[in-house]
Motif scaffolding. Structure first.
Motif, PDB file in Angstrom:
ATOM      1  N   GLY A   1       3.568  22.968 -11.996  1.00 36.02           N
ATOM      2  CA  GLY A   1       4.949  22.678 -12.193  1.00 36.02           C
ATOM      3  C   GLY A   1       5.641  21.483 -11.958  1.00 36.02           C
ATOM      4  N   ASP A   2       7.036  21.249 -11.918  1.00 37.41           N
ATOM      5  CA  ASP A   2       7.517  19.562 -11.314  1.00 37.41           C
ATOM      6  C   ASP A   2       6.742  20.173  -9.972  1.00 37.41           C
ATOM      7  N   MET A   3       7.294  18.647  -9.197  1.00 34.63           N
ATOM      8  CA  MET A   3       7.002  18.938  -8.140  1.00 34.63           C
ATOM      9  C   MET A   3       7.593  17.206  -7.418  1.00 34.63           C
ATOM     10  N   ILE A   4       8.453  17.460  -5.971  1.00 39.50           N
ATOM     11  CA  ILE A   4       9.274  16.376  -5.776  1.00 39.50           C
ATOM     12  C   ILE A   4       8.191  15.941  -4.611  1.00 39.50           C
ATOM     13  N   VAL A   5       8.465  14.601  -3.605  1.00 40.74           N
ATOM     14  CA  VAL A   5       8.272  14.741  -2.729  1.00 40.74           C
ATOM     15  C   VAL A   5       8.923  13.576  -1.867  1.00 40.74           C
ATOM     16  N   VAL A   6       9.771  13.986  -0.505  1.00 36.64           N
ATOM     17  CA  VAL A   6      10.892  12.763  -0.078  1.00 36.64           C
ATOM     18  C   VAL A   6       9.542  12.585   1.990  1.00 36.64           C
ATOM     19  N   ARG A   7       9.388  11.438   2.179  1.00 38.11           N
ATOM     20  CA  ARG A   7       8.731  11.563   3.498  1.00 38.11           C
ATOM     21  C   ARG A   7       9.436  10.419   4.033  1.00 38.11           C
ATOM     22  N   TYR A   8      10.249  10.509   5.243  1.00 43.13           N
ATOM     23  CA  TYR A   8      10.767   9.463   6.451  1.00 43.13           C
ATOM     24  C   TYR A   8      10.159  10.237   7.317  1.00 43.13           C
ATOM     25  N   ALA A   9       9.333   9.540   8.083  1.00 41.20           N
ATOM     26  CA  ALA A   9       8.507   9.518   9.389  1.00 41.20           C
ATOM     27  C   ALA A   9       7.569  10.295   9.086  1.00 41.20           C
ATOM     28  N   ASP A  10       7.704  11.518  10.789  1.00 34.16           N
ATOM     29  CA  ASP A  10       7.225  13.065  10.421  1.00 34.16           C
ATOM     30  C   ASP A  10       7.681  14.099   9.822  1.00 34.16           C
TER      31      ASP A  10
ATOM     32  N   ASP B   1      19.498  10.836  -0.496  1.00 31.52           N
ATOM     33  CA  ASP B   1      20.034  10.236  -1.499  1.00 31.52           C
ATOM     34  C   ASP B   1      18.601  10.485  -3.087  1.00 31.52           C
ATOM     35  N   ALA B   2      17.001  10.520  -2.568  1.00 32.77           N
ATOM     36  CA  ALA B   2      16.143  10.718  -3.887  1.00 32.77           C
ATOM     37  C   ALA B   2      15.921  11.957  -3.313  1.00 32.77           C
ATOM     38  N   LEU B   3      16.221  12.594  -2.163  1.00 34.70           N
ATOM     39  CA  LEU B   3      16.275  14.075  -2.001  1.00 34.70           C
ATOM     40  C   LEU B   3      17.239  14.460  -2.625  1.00 34.70           C
TER      41      LEU B   3
ATOM     42  N   GLU C   1       1.070  -1.386   0.012  1.00 32.79           N
ATOM     43  CA  GLU C   1       0.439   0.206  -0.207  1.00 32.79           C
ATOM     44  C   GLU C   1       0.423   1.153  -0.056  1.00 32.79           C
ATOM     45  N   PHE C   2       1.781   2.021   0.666  1.00 36.52           N
ATOM     46  CA  PHE C   2       2.972   2.651   0.937  1.00 36.52           C
ATOM     47  C   PHE C   2       3.323   2.689  -0.457  1.00 36.52           C
ATOM     48  N   LEU C   3       3.258   4.198  -1.146  1.00 43.74           N
ATOM     49  CA  LEU C   3       3.710   4.378  -1.702  1.00 43.74           C
ATOM     50  C   LEU C   3       5.545   5.051  -1.867  1.00 43.74           C
ATOM     51  N   GLY C   4       6.208   5.047  -2.688  1.00 45.43           N
ATOM     52  CA  GLY C   4       7.533   4.951  -3.078  1.00 45.43           C
ATOM     53  C   GLY C   4       8.486   6.473  -2.092  1.00 45.43           C
ATOM     54  N   PHE C   5       8.014   7.111  -2.003  1.00 44.90           N
ATOM     55  CA  PHE C   5       8.447   8.181  -1.575  1.00 44.90           C
ATOM     56  C   PHE C   5       8.310   8.651   0.025  1.00 44.90           C
TER      57      PHE C   5
END
Length: 492
Positions: free
Chosen positions: A292-301, A190-192, A171-175
């Motif tokens: 426009g372009d958009m990136i998301v990275v989440r680690y816990a909260d 690294d992703a960021l 279920e969880f998403l890639g970011f």
């Protein structure tokens, strides 16, 4: 309530009072035994891990067959083998909970204890105990509350987490990177770095959810769990842990919201909560409203969101505040910032007569805009956050003070271990000046600790450098450039 709750079934082989010293020794160093006993324990651990893998494989098959409906039969996967794997996955030297039971004590009658625990979990006789509240210092000087669960609660939580993980991994998403199998902090970093360097990002939102673990709504969390988990017995266990309360200074405090930081099940529950509150919403917002372009990275909260256009960033921040409020969460007003950042930030700010772009912190690193020595192109700079370095050096200073008379060799070996651990995380490209400075400050505090042994002790710096070089290796970069590692892990 003035004391801890009682368990319905006594634990086998609790050590008598006259063996307290021996028990304390065993918490620090495991008991010696014959090679045959060691081989037997290793075999049991291997069989338990295989049982967990087999159970997870069957759950993945069930998820693949039915992705839409909640799974209704899960508790039978919490077998004695899965409970045993949960026990062996715990830290041996962890502080005990309100039951006062240590890992070593429970191991004395492990099979009988696990059989009893298994019977209570499946028969409805299992009762969750309150967590013991303790505080640890944070890098900013404040204190973080931790909840130390009773040993059997940790075991059952670990077993349930192992059963639920394969369900939610589909279920969880890639970011989302925090507390997930085969994903770590450097994967998020690294992703960021890749997104900031290769995508058209000009603005960065550094969002901080205020007291997230302490303000999770129990009602919303249970609704999210029931969306995928239809086994009421599993849901009942989660309700027990949420409502168990905390014991602080002999006084039990009822918990009506939040999940204890430090509990084995808390990271998974937190990811489930943010998956529905944040991740799915962000994906939809990016598809429908971003221009426009958009990136998301989440680690816990902790989350970082990058935007190409300032208008998108401002609308997203406003919508995110409303979204959080709908689920009884809020953004920290002082720690949530929208800054100009990215490949064109330096040139654009210079053209407007402004200073260098602001920096932001994420997972212990300060990120800043820099230019390459050759060619002048954009490069993302990363260096250990100053508050993290200062907090670590303060901790080292206090430990050196406490072990002042242990001798140079003992201190040198301990400091070498500390330095190796620090470099294993922070020795990334662009951080060479910071990690070199960290080693210098570490040696300086060691010198002061040695000099404080006696009033007439005067150790010169050149001699101190010789001693330090004997134990402490010189810092070197230990991680590749983030773009290189990201492309290896994500070849698409």
């Amino acid at each position: 309530m003035n004391g801890p709750e009682k368990s319905d079934s006594p634990i086998v082989a609790v050590k008598p009072a006259n063996e307290a010293a021996r028990a304390a020794e065993q918490q620090v160093e495991p008991r010696g035994g014959t090679k045959e006993n060691a081989d037997q324990q290793t075999t049991v651990r291997t069989q338990s891990r295989e049982a967990v893998s087999h159970a997870q494989a069957r759950i993945r098959e069930a998820v693949t067959r039915n992705r839409a409906q909640p799974l209704t039969t899960l508790l039978h996967h919490v077998s004695v083998d899965v409970l045993r794997a949960g026990f062996f996955g715990l830290k041996k030297n962890a502080a005990p909970g309100v039951d006062g039971l240590t890992w070593t004590q429970y191991e004395e009658g492990l099979e009988a204890n696990l059989q009893s625990l298994h019977a209570r979990v499946h028969g409805g006789g299992y009762r969750a105990l309150a967590s013991r509240r303790r505080y640890i210092p944070k890098a900013d000087g404040r204190r973080r509350p931790l909840g130390i669960a009773a040993l059997e609660d940790k075991i059952v939580q670990a077993a349930v987490a192992a059963i639920l993980t394969p369900i939610y991994e589909t279920e969880f998403l890639g970011f989302s990177y925090g507390f997930r199998p085969e994903r770590g902090q450097h994967d998020a970093l690294d992703a960021l770095a890749y997104g900031l360097g290769k995508r058209r990002i000009n603005w960065v939102l550094d969002a901080d959810i205020r007291s997230f673990f302490d303000t999770i709504s129990h009602a919303w969390l249970i609704r999210f769990i029931e969306h995928r988990i239809g086994d009421r017995r599993i849901v009942r266990l989660i309700r027990k842990w949420l409502a168990a309360g905390v014991l602080e200074e002999g006084r039990k405090i009822e918990t009506v919201e939040g999940t204890p930081q430090g509990a084995v099940i808390s990271p998974l529950l937190a990811n489930v909560y943010l998956h529905y509150v944040y991740d799915l919403w962000v994906r939809q917002w990016r598809q429908r409203q971003s221009t426009g372009d958009m990136i998301v990275v989440r680690y816990a909260d902790d989350t970082i969101v990058g935007f190409e256009h300032q208008d998108d960033a401002e609308r997203f921040l406003e919508d995110l505040s409303l979204r959080m409020a709908d689920f009884e969460l809020g953004l920290h007003p002082e720690k949530t910032r929208l800054i100009e950042f990215g490949r064109r930030a330096i040139a654009r700010r210079r053209a407007r007569g402004l200073s260098k772009p602001e920096t932001f912190d994420f997972l212990g690193f300060t990120h800043y805009c820099a230019t390459r020595r050759s060619g002048g192109g954009f490069v993302l700079g990363r260096t250990p956050a100053r508050k993290r370095m200062r907090a670590k050096l303060r901790q080292i200073k206090e430990q050196l003070k406490a072990t002042r008379h242990d001798g140079v060799e003992a201190q040198g070996k301990w400091l070498a271990q500390v330095l190796r651990g620090w470099l294993a995380y922070y020795a990334v490209p662009m951080s060479a000046p910071a990690i070199t400075a960290f080693r210098h400050h570490l040696v300086d505090r060691w010198l002061h600790a040695i000099r404080r042994r006696g009033q007439k002790h005067r150790l010169a710096w050149p001699r101190m450098k010789v001693i330090a070089n004997r134990y402490l290796s010189y810092p070197r970069i230990q991680h590749p450039w983030p773009e290189q590692r990201f492309l290896v892990n994500h070849p698409r």
